[in-house]
Motif scaffolding. Sequence first.
Motif, mmCIF file in Angstrom:
data_model
loop_
_atom_site.group_PDB
_atom_site.id
_atom_site.type_symbol
_atom_site.label_atom_id
_atom_site.label_comp_id
_atom_site.label_asym_id
_atom_site.label_seq_id
_atom_site.Cartn_x
_atom_site.Cartn_y
_atom_site.Cartn_z
ATOM 1 N N LYS B 44 0.844 -1.200 0.000
ATOM 2 C CA LYS B 44 0.000 0.000 0.000
ATOM 3 C C LYS B 44 0.878 1.249 0.000
ATOM 4 N N GLU B 45 1.956 1.188 0.774
ATOM 5 C CA GLU B 45 2.872 2.338 0.831
ATOM 6 C C GLU B 45 3.479 2.574 -0.547
ATOM 7 N N LEU B 46 3.851 1.499 -1.195
ATOM 8 C CA LEU B 46 4.446 1.623 -2.526
ATOM 9 C C LEU B 46 3.437 2.207 -3.507
ATOM 10 N N LEU B 47 2.199 1.757 -3.410
ATOM 11 C CA LEU B 47 1.153 2.292 -4.284
ATOM 12 C C LEU B 47 1.025 3.794 -4.095
ATOM 13 N N ASN B 48 1.051 4.240 -2.832
ATOM 14 C CA ASN B 48 0.963 5.677 -2.554
ATOM 15 C C ASN B 48 2.156 6.405 -3.169
ATOM 16 N N ASN B 49 3.324 5.799 -3.029
ATOM 17 C CA ASN B 49 4.547 6.446 -3.524
ATOM 18 C C ASN B 49 4.543 6.603 -5.033
ATOM 19 N N VAL B 50 3.882 5.694 -5.729
ATOM 20 C CA VAL B 50 3.841 5.831 -7.198
ATOM 21 C C VAL B 50 2.557 6.532 -7.646
ATOM 22 N N GLY B 51 1.856 7.092 -6.699
ATOM 23 C CA GLY B 51 0.698 7.912 -7.037
ATOM 24 C C GLY B 51 -0.536 7.124 -7.438
ATOM 25 N N MET B 52 -0.604 5.869 -7.023
ATOM 26 C CA MET B 52 -1.780 5.064 -7.385
ATOM 27 C C MET B 52 -2.620 4.700 -6.160
ATOM 28 N N THR B 54 -5.307 5.056 -3.191
ATOM 29 C CA THR B 54 -6.592 5.747 -3.021
ATOM 30 C C THR B 54 -7.085 5.460 -1.617
ATOM 31 N N GLU B 55 -8.232 6.063 -1.284
ATOM 32 C CA GLU B 55 -8.825 5.797 0.043
ATOM 33 C C GLU B 55 -9.172 4.331 0.180
ATOM 34 N N GLU B 56 -9.700 3.754 -0.930
ATOM 35 C CA GLU B 56 -10.088 2.344 -0.854
ATOM 36 C C GLU B 56 -8.872 1.465 -0.611
ATOM 37 N N SER B 57 -7.776 1.753 -1.315
ATOM 38 C CA SER B 57 -6.591 0.897 -1.150
ATOM 39 C C SER B 57 -6.059 1.046 0.278
ATOM 40 N N GLN B 58 -6.131 2.245 0.830
ATOM 41 C CA GLN B 58 -5.642 2.458 2.200
ATOM 42 C C GLN B 58 -6.451 1.663 3.209
ATOM 43 N N SER B 59 -7.744 1.532 2.959
ATOM 44 C CA SER B 59 -8.588 0.849 3.942
ATOM 45 C C SER B 59 -8.580 -0.675 3.764
ATOM 46 N N ALA B 60 -7.967 -1.158 2.688
ATOM 47 C CA ALA B 60 -7.904 -2.617 2.483
ATOM 48 C C ALA B 60 -6.939 -3.227 3.484
ATOM 49 N N LEU B 65 -7.151 -8.344 -1.928
ATOM 50 C CA LEU B 65 -6.409 -8.162 -3.183
ATOM 51 C C LEU B 65 -6.655 -6.750 -3.698
ATOM 52 N N ILE B 66 -5.582 -6.064 -4.039
ATOM 53 C CA ILE B 66 -5.714 -4.730 -4.653
ATOM 54 C C ILE B 66 -5.402 -4.875 -6.136
ATOM 55 N N ILE B 67 -6.273 -4.317 -6.939
ATOM 56 C CA ILE B 67 -5.941 -4.195 -8.365
ATOM 57 C C ILE B 67 -6.012 -2.702 -8.678
ATOM 58 N N ALA B 68 -4.863 -2.120 -8.946
ATOM 59 C CA ALA B 68 -4.803 -0.685 -9.230
ATOM 60 C C ALA B 68 -4.347 -0.506 -10.663
ATOM 61 N N VAL B 69 -5.071 0.324 -11.413
ATOM 62 C CA VAL B 69 -4.748 0.513 -12.831
ATOM 63 C C VAL B 69 -4.689 1.999 -13.134
ATOM 64 N N LYS B 70 -3.646 2.369 -13.860
ATOM 65 C CA LYS B 70 -3.525 3.768 -14.313
ATOM 66 C C LYS B 70 -3.661 3.739 -15.830
ATOM 67 N N ALA B 71 -4.597 4.528 -16.377
ATOM 68 C CA ALA B 71 -4.824 4.484 -17.827
ATOM 69 C C ALA B 71 -5.140 5.872 -18.361
#
Lengths: 297, 517
Positions: B44-52, B54-60, B65-71
């Motif tokens: 989760k920390e890494l996701l934050n560091n790369v700007g991906m 979100t509130e939902e990912s923080q609360s997981a 399982l997190i699926i984060a997509v940048k498009a």
Amino acid sequence: MELQIEFLDRNLISRLKQARELGVVGYVVNIFNTVINIELTSPSLLITLSKKDVTVAPYMMAASSDVAFDKLKAKLDIGDTFRFKTDGEMIINEDKVIYGDSKLFSSLIETVHCNENDLQVKKREVDNYLETRGHYGGLLNAYLAQSHKEHHLSISLSIYDNYFQQLLKQLRKDFSGESLKQFVGLGVGLTPSGDDFIVGLLSVLSRYDTSGKWLNGIRNELKSSHIDKKTTRVSSYMIQYALDGYFNAALIELVCGKKVESLAIVNSIGSTSGTDMLTGVGFGLDRLITSQKERVI
Amino acid sequence: MNTRVLIEKNAYHDSVSLMSLSGKVLSQEGVHDAVVSMATEMNKELLNNVGMGTEESQSATENDLIIAVKADSDDILDEVFSFIDEQLNSKKLGKNKRGNEAVTTLNAALKAVPDANLAVISVPGEYAAREARLALDNGLNVMLFSDNVSVEEERALKEKAVEKNLLVMGPDCGTAMINGKGLCFANSVKKGGIGLVAASGTGLQEVAVQIDRMGYGITHAIGTGGRDLHEKIGGIMMLEGLKRLDEDDETKVITLISKPPSKSVQDKILAEAAKVEKPVIVCFLDGDRKEVEESGAAFASNLIEAAQLSISALDESADVVDETDGQLQEVLKGEIHKLTDTQKYIKGLFCGGTLTAEALSVLRDEVKGVKSNVAKKEEEKLSDTATSDTHILLDMGDDEFTKGKPHPMIEPNLRNERILKEAENPNTAVLLLDFELGYGSHPDPVGQSIDTLVQAKEIAEKAGRYLPIISYICGTSSDIQNLKDQEDKLDNIGVITLDSNAQASKAAGLIANKEVL
């Protein structure tokens, strides 16, 4: 129905007896294709019920019949309760898991001395294998980059590659539980890459760190509070078991045996898990070699 | 650019599936980054560091399982997440997208579809024979995709099938086309007068595809499973297939395809072929021409020749001569000219087993010391598939590579890794690759490897070398993946695509020998 267990970890016998005496129950927490995980809260334990061909792991019970395993699995839900009524039997609803006459295996690695030359040979074997057959996506890129200066960072870099490179650099400078804390929970997979790396590293230290210089330090610094809730349930137990000296059969065979195919067997675990474990083995061997050289000097 | 996150609580997906999903998502157009990982603190920390993050990912929590997509846009994200939902949940749904209800037993399936006359079975080997027997008992033909069925069980199933006038295609049968319907992996091929029986998946595909490309078509392509021509099975289904096609009014020419059968089985099959009045073409790779011709059948030394002879037997006026044209010679010269002295060897990395065998058959007379993991001759066997110090032809769909992992026709990561390793090797003169189109294959087989191929060429270039890449795409212009698009993708990055596997293999041999016709 009855599910016969063909073999189980000998450490389970006393733990299950303890659970029975305390009236503790186990809860089904995971149902995968080939394994079912059952968690006990006191003593804190994750028992794995598995099909026959799954790589044997600590606190595992392997069924003698895959058909019977599938039948039981089809009946189970998350949260179902296993009870330990009598010696050699676990009961769930009207079904039984019978292990009283099962064969026992040991998941403990015993420590032996190894000279610098032999450690070098093992390290070369692991590194050569990783270069030609390691799977990318976990620590492989970072491991090869820090140990082989000519290595091209092949395959698209993942967002983890830079992190792992930094962490490996830090671990080289400060080989300790403190540095290893940063690996916990980092990376892809149900057992994240960082956790698999730690387990591989601990396996080789358990085998060859005869003075306990590195292992004791790591055990003192990497406590359950640094692992629990920091990674997945399955991985948390995997690391805890490794800190206690208990490992899966593939790693045991690799560090304790001489079979050439052991590298391939470890490497085949999961998607990148096996490769990540091997990077931990390679890193640990390097540490032991450096340590031996320093002693000589 | 937009980011979206999906959290799956208490996720239960194995690592191989998650890795495969991650690769598929990353390859979608307009996707810049995708992370599929468990919601541990560090991830989760890494996701934050790369700007991906979100509130939902923080609360997981760590078992989610997190699926984060940048498009590029929300529209692309909508498509991607719809795809992800399908991938993750298709097994759980009671109904599939066609509205067909999923059932859990053969009997329930028979009740749901009482007019069915074929069961396609793909279950673990230890259950497969039992399900196949049940299907036969209920009057169904069987296509057995499963492997790990014992020889004894296979024989028993096939004998039972013959008694009941049914077919058992398999075990380990991945390809068939019956009455214009493709089963499992299959290409879209024109209807015509040629019937095929094959103990070889990509062998069947290649012959069918080449027949289609030359403007002709097939009636049926019956798969027998790779072991049918083994001594202990005795070619039961190849004989049955031969008989069926002989009785079929629409079939005018019959073509038999296999890797080399055992001698006694070959004799049996040729004896039956001799009784058939229709023209019979026999393509047993590395087989004996004299014995085949003595039986009255025509001998094809490779798969393209099998297609050509089949067409010639069907239509005497057909023009099927295959020549390496002058333009190709110039292209090959251009490739050879840029090779360094260290570059000596062909590195053939295949998805199809029979295409690997055909390449071996072609190349053993062209280059010295070629080895393969599908070789039958002792001197050509590859004891260690990591070997890379000679000409190598690897079937990357072999069990060694696919145990617990998807087949390279579906998920190419393993082959992509090997492509890059061979690109780094200074002794690599040419890469030889195949791609398979059709039902069951990846929606964009070439697209999955394009970045890797670009990177491979760059790796060689940085090391002062030039890396020729020769490819063959086994597909027709009617296949869903769009053959022309696939060819263009390769052409745009300087990969040479040839019209048959045999031609591609020969071209690779010319490059490695640094000679042109």
